[in-house]
Design an enzyme around this catalytic site. Structure first.
Site, mmCIF file in Angstrom:
data_model
loop_
_atom_site.group_PDB
_atom_site.id
_atom_site.type_symbol
_atom_site.label_atom_id
_atom_site.label_comp_id
_atom_site.label_asym_id
_atom_site.label_seq_id
_atom_site.Cartn_x
_atom_site.Cartn_y
_atom_site.Cartn_z
ATOM 1 N N GLY A 18 0.677 -1.454 -0.105
ATOM 2 C CA GLY A 18 0.016 0.053 -0.158
ATOM 3 C C GLY A 18 0.933 1.309 -0.030
ATOM 4 O O GLY A 18 0.353 2.431 0.084
ATOM 5 N N GLY A 20 2.680 1.961 -2.532
ATOM 6 C CA GLY A 20 2.929 2.563 -3.933
ATOM 7 C C GLY A 20 4.017 1.845 -4.585
ATOM 8 O O GLY A 20 4.504 2.738 -5.423
ATOM 9 N N LYS A 21 4.686 0.679 -3.917
ATOM 10 C CA LYS A 21 5.842 0.622 -4.641
ATOM 11 C C LYS A 21 5.369 -0.149 -6.163
ATOM 12 O O LYS A 21 6.490 0.062 -7.088
ATOM 13 C CB LYS A 21 6.522 -0.783 -3.817
ATOM 14 C CG LYS A 21 6.130 -1.958 -3.823
ATOM 15 C CD LYS A 21 6.902 -2.724 -2.679
ATOM 16 C CE LYS A 21 5.932 -3.500 -1.754
ATOM 17 N NZ LYS A 21 4.796 -4.158 -2.302
ATOM 18 N N THR A 22 4.479 -0.761 -6.404
ATOM 19 C CA THR A 22 4.193 -1.204 -7.677
ATOM 20 C C THR A 22 4.116 0.171 -8.816
ATOM 21 O O THR A 22 4.528 0.129 -9.841
ATOM 22 C CB THR A 22 2.590 -1.768 -7.812
ATOM 23 O OG1 THR A 22 2.741 -2.949 -6.926
ATOM 24 C CG2 THR A 22 2.334 -2.332 -9.206
ATOM 25 N N SER A 23 3.400 1.203 -8.339
ATOM 26 C CA SER A 23 3.231 2.290 -9.162
ATOM 27 C C SER A 23 4.706 2.989 -9.103
ATOM 28 O O SER A 23 5.186 3.325 -10.423
ATOM 29 C CB SER A 23 2.480 3.641 -8.474
ATOM 30 O OG SER A 23 1.393 3.039 -7.850
ATOM 31 N N ASP A 45 5.132 -10.399 -6.309
ATOM 32 C CA ASP A 45 3.985 -10.206 -5.155
ATOM 33 C C ASP A 45 3.113 -11.337 -5.325
ATOM 34 O O ASP A 45 2.285 -11.393 -6.504
ATOM 35 C CB ASP A 45 3.460 -8.816 -5.034
ATOM 36 C CG ASP A 45 2.575 -8.447 -4.023
ATOM 37 O OD1 ASP A 45 2.120 -9.480 -3.288
ATOM 38 O OD2 ASP A 45 2.585 -7.321 -3.748
ATOM 39 N N THR A 503 -5.109 -1.388 -3.463
ATOM 40 C CA THR A 503 -4.085 -2.512 -3.079
ATOM 41 C C THR A 503 -4.392 -3.192 -1.531
ATOM 42 O O THR A 503 -4.465 -4.407 -1.595
ATOM 43 C CB THR A 503 -2.563 -2.124 -3.110
ATOM 44 O OG1 THR A 503 -2.237 -1.713 -4.646
ATOM 45 C CG2 THR A 503 -1.450 -3.392 -2.868
#
Lengths: 591, 124
Positions: A18, A20-23, A45, A503
């Site tokens: 949550g 924002g690491k994917t972003s 993940d 997320t």
């Protein structure tokens, strides 16, 4: 994002769920690909939402992203990897060994270690084996939430160290035994991570004290593993443009204070600051703008719900929670969603109703413990489960019991096995079981718990254990009774804590599925830190409010039977006064 | 020198440290085997989950598994003769089967059929 000025071959994004690491990983990959570099973006993940962010269905091998030439993405699914691994180990013996023996092998390869190992194995292939990714200029890893990733990263050292030091060949390597031939790749993986010319570790955090603490812990642990090339992204930094908006001003201030007070090990890192986005980052266009100066706000859409429509606050759950008069309340959820705060607030509310309450927390900073102890509330005691301490105690206990009658060589052998990566997991599990057992005569509130997956494994482990030993007395009573207690809705109430964002909601839904597989039905969902019911005028916050609505709706209509909504707080929710505010209904908090 | 082979149940570690409770019998047996090795014997221990090929290639073991299922494990085979099944023998028994002289010391041996971290113990 400065680390993109001189990017290393591998970029590794880690952080709590949550943050924002994917972003951030996607934005970096897109921006590198836009420069004409060939980029592979990989998610390890188990709950990857890479597909959603990129708007392309992905598979277990590099898939070209149509709207971004040169960008390929893939999801490493640990479940699939574990299944393939299990088949590789067991398959050749079907029809060769008797069925019972094959079943017994399959059972042994269904453990959580197998999942970890299989996931790590996939990951090591990409990082440790340059050939596998030779056609790419950069590999960007969007990793799993911190704890899991850390385990993946720590294991190779533990394992290679373990294999090197193990002289007797009777070690607790478990399913790893089938992978010993790959230790060379594991060694190369660790070497690649530690090589500053080759790998950058990007720690993603939010401007919040708990997120900074977690990032600092990750940073420290990785430094210890030799991973020194670290970069910090503070994501979601908000600067109020609306002095008249009290909430916007408070949010700016809270963020500034958190940044000013960030732990020293983070303050020393090279840092990028990414402003709070108006809405979730979805689609390639919004990813291209990340880290660039922006942002022209389109007119803020009006929230489509009136305040009265929102779920009530935590206080709406308290009567039912208090009714049984004892038992266990578990705040479960991914890191960073405010489990500790929710647990502490519930504990305070129960103590104030005159109950005997024990709050047990794994909060490493013992923050809650300190703030409540200072205030002192009659009936409330606060304890802490410390993994390192639990492991040391457990090791000592085993040496004194099982090791008691052994000679020196036997003791050395047992000590060696106790250094295996399994020991901490078991020690913490036992501490958790002990804490739960105390709920028989009072309230025990815990801010964490093993995942449903672990609990499920316990079930089969106990059944197996009973079958082979036929003497259940060998298992501690607290462990023996753990599962029945967790499944008893009059004994255990699980609060699933989440934030009103994509997320965290989807990760919590997955957690709920795991719990249901273990036949544990969550009591309620708590949506924490919601802006939706607050009176804000700042345009960014207005858009954020609007962005929260579908996720609140999703929780209410498809995921939860009971929902409590805790609004974002102007003041950090610490101390008795802060925790009491968490319990109050949202309506009393709007201005 | 005697050849001693142990065929274990599917489990992850021979001392049993990764179950909900460490079984003293397993820790003790691991130590006893270590001792047996130090006396110059050829000791080999196979775990069904990790070394299934050894189970498949031994006719004795195959036969017992087919007839009795995994309950016959652990099997102890000394010079190709099955000397013990379904339980972990004591150091005294190991010494007897291999003709090894034990120093007069010894705590009371305890035989047990208990298992360790087999199944889905969630650890290994």
């Amino acid at each position: 994002m400065q680390f993109l000025n001189h990017p290393t071959r591998n970029l590794f994004f880690t952080g709590k769920g949550g943050v924002g690491k994917t972003s951030m990983a996607c934005a970096s990959a897109v921006q590198l690909a836009d420069r004409g570099l060939r980029v592979l973006l990989v998610s390890t993940d188990p709950a990857s939402n890479l597909d959603e962010v990129l708007g392309t269905p992905l598979a277990g091998e590099p898939t070209p992203i149509e709207s971004v030439p040169n960008l390929f993405a893939m999801n490493l699914d640990p479940e699939v990897a574990a299944h393939e691994y299990r088949e590789r180990m067991v398959g050749p013996y079907r029809g060769v060994l008797p069925d019972a023996a094959v079943r017994s092998m399959e059972e042994q390869f269904s453990g959580s270690c197998t999942l970890e190992i299989a996931a790590f194995d996939e990951f090591a292939k990409l990082l440790g084996d340059k050939q596998a990714t030779s056609q790419f200029d950069h590999v960007v890893f969007d990793t799993a939430p911190t704890g899991h990733t850390l385990r993946l990263l720590t294991l190779p050292s533990a394992w290679t160290g373990y294999i090197d030091n193990n002289t007797t060949g009777t070690s607790c390597l478990g399913p790893l035994a089938g992978l010993q031939a790959q230790t060379l790749i594991y060694k190369q993986t660790v070497a690649a991570l530690a090589d500053a010319d080759c790998t950058t570790l990007v720690l993603v955090t939010r401007p919040e004290p708990s997120a900074f603490r977690e990032a600092a812990r990750t940073s420290r642990e990785l430094q210890e593993l030799g991973v020194h090339n670290q970069h910090l992204i503070v994501n979601g930094v908000f600067k109020s443009q609306t002095p008249t908006d009290e909430i916007a001003t408070a949010m700016s201030r809270r963020g500034d204070e958190a940044v000013a007070a960030m732990p020293a090990e983070l303050a020393g890192l090279e840092r990028s600051t990414v402003p709070l986005a108006c809405s979730g980052l979805m689609g390639v266009d919004s990813l291209r703008r990340v880290g660039q100066t922006e942002t022209s706000h389109s007119p803020a859409p009006l929230a489509t719900r009136s305040h009265a429509d929102f779920p009530a606050g935590l206080d709406s759950l308290m009567d039912e929670l208090a009714a049984v008069g004892h038992g266990v309340i578990l705040a479960m959820g991914k890191g960073g969603v405010g489990k500790t705060t929710v647990a502490a607030a519930v504990a305070v509310a129960l103590a104030e109703r005159g109950f005997d309450v024990h709050l047990s927390t794994t909060d490493p900073a013992a923050h809650v413990s300190a703030t409540i102890a200072a205030d002192e509330l009659a009936g409330l005691s606060v304890g802490r489960i410390d993994p390192a301490q639990e492991t040391a105690d457990y090791t000592a206990e085993v040496m004194q019991t099982a090791g008691k009658d052994l000679d020196a060589e036997g003791k050395a052998l047992l000590e060696e096995d106790l250094r295996s990566p399994c020991t901490e997991e078991i020690a913490v599990f036992r501490a958790f079981a002990r804490a739960v057992s105390e709920g028989a005569n009072r309230f025990v509130v815990l801010d964490t718990a093993p995942t449903g997956h672990t609990i499920l494994l316990l079930d089969s482990a106990l059944a197996y254990h009973r079958e082979v030993t036929r003497q259940a007395s060998q298992i501690p009573e607290s462990v023996e009774k753990l599962l029945p207690r967790l499944r008893d809705p009059d004994f255990t109430r699980v609060l699933v804590v989440t934030l009103p964002e994509a997320t965290p909601v989807h990760e919590a839904a997955r957690l709920q599925q795991d719990l249901r597989r273990a036949e544990i039905e969550p009591f309620a969902w708590v949506i924490n830190q919601s802006l939706a019911p607050l009176d804000v005028t700042d345009p960014t916050l207005r858009q954020r409010q609007h962005h929260e609505l579908p996720f609140i709706q999703e929780v209410e209509s498809t995921l939860a039977t009971r929902v409590a909504l805790v609004p974002w707080q102007n003041e950090p929710p610490t101390g008795l006064a802060g925790l009491r505010r968490i319990i109050s209904a949202p309506s009393s908090l709007t201005h | 020198m005697t050849k001693v082979q142990i065929y274990d149940k599917a489990m992850c570690c021979s001392t049993g440290v990764c179950g909900p409770q460490v079984d003293p019998a397993l820790a003790k047996f691991a130590a006893d085997l270590d001792w047996l090795k130090s006396q110059g014997h050829d000791v080999a221990r196979f775990n069904l989950a990790q070394a299934p090929a050894e189970f498949a290639s031994n006719a004795h073991v195959q036969k017992m598994l087919a007839e009795e299922g995994v309950e016959c494990l652990p099997l102890v085979i000394v010079d190709d003769r099955v000397v013990s099944r379904s339980e972990y023998p004591s150091r005294e028994n190991l010494a007897m089967w291999t003709g090894t002289v034990m120093k007069p010391k010894a705590t009371l041996p305890m035989a047990s059929d208990s298992g360790c971290c087999g199944g889905n113990s969630g650890c290994c």
